[in-house]
Design a protein around this motif. Sequence first.
Motif, PDB file in Angstrom:
ATOM      1  N   TRP A   1       0.861  -1.180   0.000  1.00 29.70           N
ATOM      2  CA  TRP A   1       0.000   0.000   0.000  1.00 29.70           C
ATOM      3  C   TRP A   1       0.900   1.234   0.000  1.00 29.70           C
ATOM      4  O   TRP A   1       1.735   1.421   0.885  1.00 29.70           O
ATOM      5  N   GLY A   2       0.746   2.079  -1.001  1.00 33.44           N
ATOM      6  CA  GLY A   2       1.650   3.206  -1.188  1.00 33.44           C
ATOM      7  C   GLY A   2       1.723   4.163  -0.021  1.00 33.44           C
ATOM      8  O   GLY A   2       2.772   4.741   0.253  1.00 33.44           O
ATOM      9  N   ALA A   3       0.607   4.319   0.705  1.00 30.05           N
ATOM     10  CA  ALA A   3       0.572   5.298   1.794  1.00 30.05           C
ATOM     11  C   ALA A   3       1.495   4.930   2.949  1.00 30.05           C
ATOM     12  O   ALA A   3       1.851   5.789   3.750  1.00 30.05           O
ATOM     13  N   ARG A   4       1.886   3.675   3.058  1.00 33.29           N
ATOM     14  CA  ARG A   4       2.777   3.291   4.150  1.00 33.29           C
ATOM     15  C   ARG A   4       4.199   3.036   3.656  1.00 33.29           C
ATOM     16  O   ARG A   4       5.015   2.456   4.365  1.00 33.29           O
ATOM     17  N   ALA A   5       4.490   3.470   2.453  1.00 30.30           N
ATOM     18  CA  ALA A   5       5.838   3.271   1.900  1.00 30.30           C
ATOM     19  C   ALA A   5       6.345   4.565   1.278  1.00 30.30           C
ATOM     20  O   ALA A   5       6.802   4.597   0.140  1.00 30.30           O
ATOM     21  N   THR A   6       6.246   5.652   2.057  1.00 32.01           N
ATOM     22  CA  THR A   6       6.630   6.963   1.532  1.00 32.01           C
ATOM     23  C   THR A   6       7.672   7.676   2.399  1.00 32.01           C
ATOM     24  O   THR A   6       8.012   8.822   2.118  1.00 32.01           O
TER      25      THR A   6
ATOM     26  N   LEU B   1      -5.165   3.604 -11.235  1.00 31.41           N
ATOM     27  CA  LEU B   1      -5.627   3.439  -9.859  1.00 31.41           C
ATOM     28  C   LEU B   1      -4.485   3.005  -8.944  1.00 31.41           C
ATOM     29  O   LEU B   1      -4.427   3.398  -7.771  1.00 31.41           O
ATOM     30  N   ALA B   2      -3.584   2.195  -9.458  1.00 31.81           N
ATOM     31  CA  ALA B   2      -2.478   1.683  -8.639  1.00 31.81           C
ATOM     32  C   ALA B   2      -1.559   2.798  -8.143  1.00 31.81           C
ATOM     33  O   ALA B   2      -0.816   2.604  -7.181  1.00 31.81           O
ATOM     34  N   LYS B   3      -1.614   3.962  -8.772  1.00 30.70           N
ATOM     35  CA  LYS B   3      -0.796   5.095  -8.343  1.00 30.70           C
ATOM     36  C   LYS B   3      -1.457   5.910  -7.236  1.00 30.70           C
ATOM     37  O   LYS B   3      -0.854   6.830  -6.702  1.00 30.70           O
ATOM     38  N   HIS B   4      -2.709   5.569  -6.887  1.00 27.40           N
ATOM     39  CA  HIS B   4      -3.439   6.326  -5.871  1.00 27.40           C
ATOM     40  C   HIS B   4      -3.083   5.804  -4.479  1.00 27.40           C
ATOM     41  O   HIS B   4      -3.305   4.626  -4.176  1.00 27.40           O
ATOM     42  N   ASP B   5      -2.575   6.662  -3.626  1.00 24.41           N
ATOM     43  CA  ASP B   5      -2.222   6.244  -2.264  1.00 24.41           C
ATOM     44  C   ASP B   5      -3.449   5.870  -1.433  1.00 24.41           C
ATOM     45  O   ASP B   5      -3.316   5.240  -0.382  1.00 24.41           O
ATOM     46  N   GLU B   6      -4.630   6.257  -1.887  1.00 24.57           N
ATOM     47  CA  GLU B   6      -5.854   5.888  -1.167  1.00 24.57           C
ATOM     48  C   GLU B   6      -6.212   4.412  -1.310  1.00 24.57           C
ATOM     49  O   GLU B   6      -7.062   3.909  -0.568  1.00 24.57           O
ATOM     50  N   LEU B   7      -5.581   3.716  -2.235  1.00 26.95           N
ATOM     51  CA  LEU B   7      -5.949   2.329  -2.518  1.00 26.95           C
ATOM     52  C   LEU B   7      -4.878   1.362  -2.014  1.00 26.95           C
ATOM     53  O   LEU B   7      -3.719   1.435  -2.404  1.00 26.95           O
ATOM     54  N   ALA B   8      -5.302   0.446  -1.144  1.00 21.68           N
ATOM     55  CA  ALA B   8      -4.400  -0.554  -0.591  1.00 21.68           C
ATOM     56  C   ALA B   8      -4.441  -1.852  -1.381  1.00 21.68           C
ATOM     57  O   ALA B   8      -3.646  -2.764  -1.125  1.00 21.68           O
TER      58      ALA B   8
ATOM     59  N   ALA C   1     -10.318   0.936  -0.756  1.00 19.80           N
ATOM     60  CA  ALA C   1      -9.968   2.325  -0.476  1.00 19.80           C
ATOM     61  C   ALA C   1      -9.871   2.560   1.027  1.00 19.80           C
ATOM     62  O   ALA C   1     -10.691   2.054   1.804  1.00 19.80           O
ATOM     63  N   LEU C   2      -8.864   3.334   1.427  1.00 17.91           N
ATOM     64  CA  LEU C   2      -8.661   3.722   2.822  1.00 17.91           C
ATOM     65  C   LEU C   2      -8.502   5.238   2.867  1.00 17.91           C
ATOM     66  O   LEU C   2      -7.574   5.784   2.264  1.00 17.91           O
TER      67      LEU C   2
END
Length: 316
Positions: free
Chosen positions: A144-149, A251-258, A273-274
Amino acid sequence: MLDEIDRALIHALQLAGRAPYSRIGAVLGVSTQTVARRYQRLRAEAGLRVIGLPDPHRAGRSQWLVRLTATPRAAQDLASALSRRTDTSWIKLASGGTEIVAIVHTTPADGNTLLLHDIPRTAGITSVSAHYLLHLYVGGPTAWGARATTLTQDQERALSHPFSGGTAEVLPTDRKLLTALGADGRATVVDLANQTGWAPATVARRLADLEASGAIFFDVDVDPNAFGATTAAMLWLSVPPAHADKVARALAKHDELAFVAATTGRTNLVAHALCPSPDALHTYLTERVGAIEPITALETVPVLRTVKSAAPARAT
């Protein structure tokens, strides 16, 4: 909520789930004791777990996304029954408690049939649908992109596990090893040796071969609430086949999507979505998802809670 060190630790574990505390500390610029202390606190307070899993395709497993709708009482019982099975993962209670979404894993030995065997028979079930997972865009080895920034590119390179291009594959003899890694991906080699009956040197060599070839990977399970993501929803999208891959990659580039995957069925893309709030979810759907023209239909299903996340690998 997580601070910068917590986020960096979670990012590091996503890249190198079994890295020693000392190595992570050196890359993060903190002490070994700090890493160990933070890891234990996150396990206790945010449900942090490192989980070793086989790559489904390399292990000869198929994955199905199953949706069941039922009366509220029946849905609770069904979710509990599904959670006890060794061939399920990511079980979510949705739609106000009347829908269950689960991933069911099958093998050629199953004939890829009887997905819902051993489910309690009840008049409370009102509908069932099964969607074959064709391709993962986000999920599994892709975090999930939001936890890898948090980490810099140099820090990522220092932690990333190089793939050797080896040919090691998951074998039936790896069953006990995979079960142990599914329970705790950071279990010591000695603990893994005790659970498999192998010598520690054999465990270490087999682990290195499987990870280097990409036959297994290490995922990080952590409560999304720790990242401020308090509103979750499953998104079921219909896209013309000619545009499905392009839409999924966007969609895979959206940090909202796990989670983003291509599936069979009336809806051919699905996402998890988160978001920080219902209003944030609304904004995301209308401004970002709504701007993707090839999407012809979207069903948004709110998720109440996760009953089961990743599970130990299924015995074969």
